[in-house]
Write an enzyme that holds these catalytic residues in place. Structure first.
Site, PDB file in Angstrom:
ATOM      1  N   LYS A  76     123.302 -50.980  50.497  1.00 57.11           N
ATOM      2  CA  LYS A  76     122.861 -49.677  49.995  1.00 57.11           C
ATOM      3  C   LYS A  76     123.492 -49.824  48.520  1.00 57.11           C
ATOM      4  O   LYS A  76     124.360 -50.345  48.089  1.00 57.11           O
ATOM      5  CB  LYS A  76     123.737 -48.524  51.019  1.00 57.11           C
ATOM      6  CG  LYS A  76     123.304 -47.259  50.385  1.00 57.11           C
ATOM      7  CD  LYS A  76     124.051 -46.138  51.204  1.00 57.11           C
ATOM      8  CE  LYS A  76     123.605 -44.791  50.811  1.00 57.11           C
ATOM      9  NZ  LYS A  76     124.294 -43.566  51.473  1.00 57.11           N
ATOM     10  N   SER A 151     121.566 -40.054  53.548  1.00 56.96           N
ATOM     11  CA  SER A 151     121.075 -40.782  52.225  1.00 56.96           C
ATOM     12  C   SER A 151     120.733 -42.218  52.362  1.00 56.96           C
ATOM     13  O   SER A 151     120.284 -42.768  51.351  1.00 56.96           O
ATOM     14  CB  SER A 151     122.346 -40.512  51.128  1.00 56.96           C
ATOM     15  OG  SER A 151     123.338 -41.217  51.530  1.00 56.96           O
ATOM     16  N   SER A 175     125.147 -39.644  56.659  1.00 56.12           N
ATOM     17  CA  SER A 175     124.321 -40.570  55.958  1.00 56.12           C
ATOM     18  C   SER A 175     124.063 -41.955  56.377  1.00 56.12           C
ATOM     19  O   SER A 175     122.998 -42.526  55.946  1.00 56.12           O
ATOM     20  CB  SER A 175     124.703 -40.695  54.317  1.00 56.12           C
ATOM     21  OG  SER A 175     124.483 -39.421  53.744  1.00 56.12           O
TER      22      SER A 175
END
Lengths: 486, 483
Positions: A76, A151, A175
């Site tokens: 990420k 997210s 997330s």
């Protein structure tokens, strides 16, 4: 091979059936092919990836490989990665090359894992659909019109589309778990403090926790062995004995007591998700578990509490993005204040600005007691609910999200509707507990559903075992979207 | 006409003497090239986190113990939010509701005797960086070497009643933080800075007037002058029927005046809240006990002991306890001198301090060891050298000519106490100066001094003066008194 689990890939690497360079090339080629449609990756550096793979191959040849040496991983873009652009999904860091590695990046490097690229995400991890990214929305591999959740939407889409065997994510209010549920993969948010936050760009420091996103619980366990561990550079990192997160994978479930919070099965939950969760619970009963109804009476307050505390912390965590030392600076300004205002007005997107404003407001003189302090008190009550619940059960289960993936644009004009998609996940962050999402079905549009597992503090290995037993008996985790089979 | 009373409270920022910063591993050394002592944490790169330096906590505990303050067993770091280019995170990590030290007091000496000044609190915080103006036209440079340097902010109650009292308090505190080894006290480098809260009120009033805060006073002289100026300014305003506006002011040393920096209306809302990156600081009883065991004897206790144990005057004891190394030096010197405490005090406050002053040296740069200076006192006491030649030995020690005994031997300074030798020298002098001898014998007693001087000269200063005196009088015989 794209569907193989990490242990199988690992033994193929160990027996030289395949090299890390070949495996890395395979996934890089898939990324080349499918990233235009998914937009799962923000930054690629094929030369660096292949170089790391070549290093891994040398390690494998020298016989000093660790279990995951040579396995490619997608990170990420919230984790600082030395020499790589690290954007956090924001224009503010569009050209920021991180000069150091986050703790978990170091851990992965030391394990000999190969960085495939940096995945897309909601800007500064603020969002539940990956639509707030400055680098464009991510598509859900199951239906390109749908969002992958957020997210960690890029990491979720990458694993779901088999563009990476495994990925890292971070979870502040859901997330990891919410995008895992919406894309049909497995994700774990560990107990707060188990994985170091050093080098993970902060959203809400008291809630942020990094974790694995993978095709299966077993793969999550293997990656947890790499990610977890004490780090003196993070004051909230916990000094504990090293544990093997795979050790309970094969533990049978007979006698397991599953708590079902009545608040998680009430109004707001879609029928289709409810049905697939019920089916999963039936499967658990078949495996010898029993279910008991429990209550988390304060869980309805999770969203309001979260949207006071997380923005409060975020509003000051994001103050460092001021255009002075690094990152975006407005090209034209009159004086210092003007430079600050224009830089932040132009560098941050709407959702980030909304949360900075909320956070600034709740910390302001005269409002602090009514909002921030009150929210902290309720946060403690929410944590106590779980403590109470775990006197009656070993694990809590329920839906990860109230509904399956929604379409892009569907909730962008209604922040509160968007916030509600994290209604079942947020309380877990507020309490600091470990939580997982595992795939448990597909709705009538062929969009995945997720089952959430919540454990007591430090029960990750147990949770992973409970998830693994389900995955031994079912094949939801093996399903993949047809469009990406080629 | 109204009589006015000045009311002052001080906020002192003492830079703590840790090797590394309060929340990072970067060095705190002063004077490095800009930004060479700023690591990723100090630069507030994305993703970095603070880790508390326990050495800073330890130093705060030391101060707390020294001023008799309760040490909070649990204290919390908070974020103080504001934007400024030299504040890299956009917030300063400080302490608000739960400081590490709460309470305590400091006894100061004033013109009208001793006075106890109450201390409100002392809390830990990080320093900001520095903005550099004028390096390049139209641009401001940022040096983050100082960012993250540990500070202890020590806040007094408004117990001070004049600029002189404020200076006495600041000096006492300055001495104390150096005594405790928690701050180097270097005011030029900004290691000890004062902010003064000044108000005035009619004598007899018990309510406080509106105060103004004067920032960044980095010398005792500026502190005194700024308070005097500010009090005069406020009194003039009030006597003209105006009101005081609460504000923050800066002292301009060149013009010797204070001027507005910002008024209360533009005060920031700092939005303090507990820093979620740092756990509360928990201080155990054991930690406090360890720190206490490690504390030096406090200056005021040592001062009283010097008076009681060595019979020193309070004045001398005060000088000797103004710096901890001096007091330690004194006690080592007394030991080496065989217990001649008063002589040691005289030599230290006399010869030694004068020599240090002449050479503009700090006490710590003193080239003579306590053992050697003590030995010199012993050699004077036991008659090996005369007091006068002792000073010559002192000069030689200062120049690094060797040890006391080596210098006495090498320079032949040993006192002559052999009565035969002295007697011979006396005979020689009496023969050489018959006129003066006659004058003495005729009753001009002053001549004795002249003759003593001549014998001493003949001995090259080495004759035992007492012995010389006695023998000369004997050999001259009693003077006849004119009647």
């Amino acid at each position: 091979m794209i569907n193989y689990g990490l242990s199988r890939l690992s033994s193929m690497l160990a027996s030289r059936q395949i090299s890390s360079v070949e495996l890395t090339q395979l996934f890089l080629e898939r990324i080349q092919r499918y990233n235009p449609s998914t937009n799962a990756f923000i930054t690629l550096n094929e030369a660096a990836s292949l170089e790391a793979a070549a290093q891994a191959d040398m390690r494998l040849a020298d016989g000093n490989a660790a279990p995951l040496t040579g396995i490619p991983i997608a990170h990420k873009d919230i984790f600082c990665t030395e020499g790589w652009r690290t954007t956090c999904g924001s224009k503010m860091l569009e050209n920021f090359i991180a000069p150091y590695d986050a703790h978990i990046i170091t851990q992965c490097k030391q394990a000999g894992m190969v960085n495939l690229g940096k995945t897309n995400m909601d800007e500064f991890a603020m969002g539940s659909s990956n639509e707030t990214s400055y680098f464009g929305a991510v598509s859900n591999p199951w239906d390109l019109a749908a969002v992958p959740g957020g997210s960690s939407g890029g990491s979720a889409a990458a694993v779901a589309a088999r563009l990476a065997p495994v990925a890292t994510g971070s979870d502040t209010g859901g997330s990891i778990r919410q995008p895992a549920a919406l894309t049909g993969i497995t994700g774990l948010k560990p107990t707060y403090g188990v994985v170091s936050r050093y080098g993970m760009i902060a959203f809400a420091s008291s809630l942020d926790q990094a974790g694995p996103m993978a095709k299966s619980a077993e793969d999550c366990a293997l990656l947890m062995n790499v990610l977890a561990g004490f780090d003196a550079r993070d004051s909230t990192s916990l000094e504990r004995q090293t544990e093997d997160y795979t050790r309970l994978l094969d533990q049978p479930l007979a006698g397991l007591k599953i708590g079902l919070p009545r608040e998680f099965f009430a109004a707001g939950l879609s029928d289709e998700v409810a049905r697939s969760v019920e089916a999963a619970l039936d499967e658990y009963r078949k495996l010898g578990a029993q279910t008991v109804e429990i209550s988390l009476p304060n869980s309805s307050l999770s969203i309001p509490v979260y949207y006071v505390l997380a923005p409060a912390e975020a509003s000051t965590n994001l103050s460092r993005f001021d255009g002075v030392r690094y990152g975006y600076r407005a090209p034209n300004y009159d004086d210092l204040d003007d430079m600050y205002e224009k830089t932040r007005a132009q560098g941050f997107g709407a959702e980030v600005k909304r949360r900075i404003m909320i956070g600034t407001y709740v910390l302001s003189h005269g409002y602090y007691d009514a909002y921030y302090l009150q929210a902290q008190k309720i946060r403690r009550l929410i944590a106590q609910d779980f403590t109470q619940a775990f006197t009656q059960c070993d694990v809590i289960m329920g839906p990860t999200t109230p509904d399956t993936a929604f379409n892009r644009g569907e909730k962008t004009d209604d922040p509160v509707a968007m916030y509600l998609s994290d209604i079942y996940t947020i309380a877990v962050n507020l309490a600091g507990l470990p939580g997982m999402s595992i795939p448990c079905g597909l709705d009538h549009r062929n969009r995945p559903t997720g089952l959430q597992l919540i454990g007591n503090y430090f029960s990750e290995a147990h949770l992973l075992g409970i998830a693994h037993q389900f995955q031994q008996a079912t094949d939801w985790h093996e399903r993949m979207p047809d469009a990406f089979r080629g | 006409m109204t009589q006015w009373e000045i009311v002052v409270g001080l906020e002192v920022h003492a830079q703590l003497s840790t090797q590394t910063k309060i929340f990072s591993g970067a060095s705190t050394a002063f004077g490095a090239d800009p930004n060479t002592q700023a690591c990723a944490v100090d630069l507030a790169l994305p993703g970095v986190l603070p880790v508390l330096n326990r050495g800073a906590v330890e130093r705060a505990i030391r101060l707390g113990l020294a001023i008799g303050a309760p040490i909070n067993r649990r204290s919390v770091f908070a974020r103080k939010n504001y934007f400024y280019p030299d504040l890299p995170k956009g917030y300063q990590i400080s302490q608000m509701d739960e400081p590490i030290v709460q309470g305590g007091s400091l006894l100061i000496s004033t013109a009208s005797g001793e006075k106890l000044i109450r201390i409100t609190r002392a809390h830990l915080e990080e320093d900001a960086g520095k903005s550099l103006h004028g390096e390049a036209p139209g641009l401001t440079g940022i040096d983050l070497n100082r960012a993250g340097v540990p500070l202890l902010e020590i806040v007094s109650e408004p117990d001070l009643r004049s600029a002189a009292e404020a200076v006495a308090y600041a000096r006492t505190l300055h001495n104390l933080v150096m005594w405790l080894d928690i701050c180097d006290g270097n005011m030029q480098e900004g290691s000890f800075r004062c902010d003064a809260n000044v108000s005035v009120r009619p004598v007899g009033s018990t309510t406080l007037g509106t105060r103004c805060e004067i920032k960044n006073l980095n010398s005792f002289r500026f502190l005194e002058r700024a308070i005097d100026y500010e009090a005069r300014r406020q009194i003039e305003l009030l006597e003209e029927g105006n009101r005081i506006r609460q504000e923050t002011r800066l002292y301009d040393a060149d013009k010797d005046e204070t001027r507005t920096m910002r008024s209360k209306e533009d005060a920031f809302d700092y939005r303090y809240f507990p820093d979620p990156d740092l756990l509360p600081v928990v201080i155990s009883d054991a930690w406090i006990a360890r720190t206490e065991a490690d504390m030096p004897e406090l200056p005021w206790r040592l001062r009283a002991r010097l008076v009681a144990q060595y019979g020193l005057s309070d004045y001398d004891a005060g000088i000797l306890t103004s710096v901890r190394v001096m007091a330690e030096y004194f006690e080592q010197m007394v030991l080496a001198s065989g217990g001649a405490a008063k002589q040691c005090a005289n030599w230290m406050t006399g010869e030694l301090l004068a020599a240090l002053n002449r050479n503009e040296l700090a006490f710590s740069a003193n080239p003579i060891s306590a053992g050697q200076l003590g030995l010199l006192i012993l050699r004077v006491q036991d008659g090996t050298v005369s007091g006068k030649l002792g000073k010559t030995v002192f000069e030689a020690l200062w120049q690094g000519e060797g040890s006391v005994d080596e210098i006495i031997a090498a320079r032949g300074l040993r006192q002559v106490s052999d009565s035969g030798a002295i007697s011979a020298m006396i005979a020689e002098v009496l023969a050489k100066f018959p006129a003066q001898v006659a004058e003495y014998r005729a009753g001009k007693e002053k001549m004795l001094g002249f003759l003593v001087g001549q014998v001493m000269k003949a001995s090259q200063g080495k004759a035992n003066p007492q012995q010389l005196n006695e023998m000369l009088i004997e050999q001259l015989g009693r003077p006849s008194h004119p009647d």
